[in-house]
Motif scaffolding. Structure first.
Motif, PDB file in Angstrom:
ATOM      1  N   LEU A  81       0.829  -1.216   0.000  1.00 33.51           N
ATOM      2  CA  LEU A  81       0.000   0.000   0.000  1.00 33.51           C
ATOM      3  C   LEU A  81       0.857   1.257   0.000  1.00 33.51           C
ATOM      4  O   LEU A  81       0.537   2.234  -0.685  1.00 33.51           O
ATOM      5  N   HIS A  82       1.960   1.244   0.756  1.00 28.29           N
ATOM      6  CA  HIS A  82       2.859   2.403   0.783  1.00 28.29           C
ATOM      7  C   HIS A  82       3.495   2.634  -0.590  1.00 28.29           C
ATOM      8  O   HIS A  82       3.617   3.774  -1.032  1.00 28.29           O
ATOM      9  N   ARG A  83       3.891   1.549  -1.270  1.00 31.14           N
ATOM     10  CA  ARG A  83       4.466   1.691  -2.615  1.00 31.14           C
ATOM     11  C   ARG A  83       3.429   2.270  -3.577  1.00 31.14           C
ATOM     12  O   ARG A  83       3.745   3.137  -4.391  1.00 31.14           O
ATOM     13  N   GLN A  84       2.190   1.795  -3.484  1.00 33.51           N
ATOM     14  CA  GLN A  84       1.133   2.313  -4.355  1.00 33.51           C
ATOM     15  C   GLN A  84       0.871   3.790  -4.077  1.00 33.51           C
ATOM     16  O   GLN A  84       0.721   4.577  -5.014  1.00 33.51           O
ATOM     17  N   ASP A  85       0.829   4.170  -2.801  1.00 32.68           N
ATOM     18  CA  ASP A  85       0.612   5.576  -2.447  1.00 32.68           C
ATOM     19  C   ASP A  85       1.749   6.451  -2.963  1.00 32.68           C
ATOM     20  O   ASP A  85       1.520   7.553  -3.472  1.00 32.68           O
ATOM     21  N   ALA A  87       3.700   5.828  -5.545  1.00 27.69           N
ATOM     22  CA  ALA A  87       3.595   5.901  -7.004  1.00 27.69           C
ATOM     23  C   ALA A  87       2.502   6.883  -7.425  1.00 27.69           C
ATOM     24  O   ALA A  87       2.701   7.683  -8.349  1.00 27.69           O
ATOM     25  N   LYS A  88       1.369   6.850  -6.733  1.00 29.26           N
ATOM     26  CA  LYS A  88       0.283   7.788  -7.057  1.00 29.26           C
ATOM     27  C   LYS A  88       0.727   9.227  -6.827  1.00 29.26           C
ATOM     28  O   LYS A  88       0.438  10.116  -7.630  1.00 29.26           O
ATOM     29  N   GLY A  89       1.430   9.467  -5.725  1.00 34.51           N
ATOM     30  CA  GLY A  89       1.922  10.813  -5.437  1.00 34.51           C
ATOM     31  C   GLY A  89       2.936  11.274  -6.463  1.00 34.51           C
ATOM     32  O   GLY A  89       2.927  12.436  -6.898  1.00 34.51           O
ATOM     33  N   LEU A  90       3.811  10.370  -6.887  1.00 34.10           N
ATOM     34  CA  LEU A  90       4.823  10.700  -7.882  1.00 34.10           C
ATOM     35  C   LEU A  90       4.171  11.029  -9.219  1.00 34.10           C
ATOM     36  O   LEU A  90       4.521  12.026  -9.864  1.00 34.10           O
ATOM     37  N   ILE A  91       3.224  10.212  -9.618  1.00 37.77           N
ATOM     38  CA  ILE A  91       2.517  10.460 -10.883  1.00 37.77           C
ATOM     39  C   ILE A  91       1.760  11.786 -10.812  1.00 37.77           C
ATOM     40  O   ILE A  91       1.784  12.582 -11.756  1.00 37.77           O
TER      41      ILE A  91
END
Length: 109
Positions: A81-85, A87-91
């Motif tokens: 979940l932290h990796r997904q969050d 990635a979403k923030g980076l995008i």
């Protein structure tokens, strides 16, 4: 079970959990809620006396759907979940930067 898709599913799970606690098929592992490392979420830990496995319960709260998983799988799930969050923030940051650059290019060009 990874998450609780609805309030009703968590309510059913919670009733079963209380029954297992009353029958001593599960024991609270820590009396105080465990603060998950690098996480704002708290977990309650339970130990199965039959196999000794530690289970982590994260209760649902608003959009957070919670989970009931073996502790090792819960740690893996939180990292995912932290990796997904991230990635979403980076995008989102890249999109915002592109929008700003495009707007400046249009205004100054």
């Amino acid at each position: 079970m990874t998450t609780f898709p609805s309030y009703w599913e968590f309510a059913v799970f919670e009733a079963v959990l209380h029954e297992k606690l009353a029958q001593q098929k599960l024991f609270p592992w820590q009396h105080l809620p465990f603060k998950a490392p690098n996480d704002s979420d708290t977990e309650q830990l339970y130990r199965c006396p039959a196999c000794g496995e530690i289970w982590a319960l994260s209760q649902p709260d608003n959009a957070w759907r919670g989970y009931f998983l073996p502790q090792q799988k819960a740690e893996t799930y939180r990292r995912k979940l932290h990796r997904q969050d991230f990635a979403k923030g980076l995008i989102g940051g890249v999109c915002l930067l592109a929008l700003i650059v495009f707007s400046l290019w249009k205004l100054l060009g």
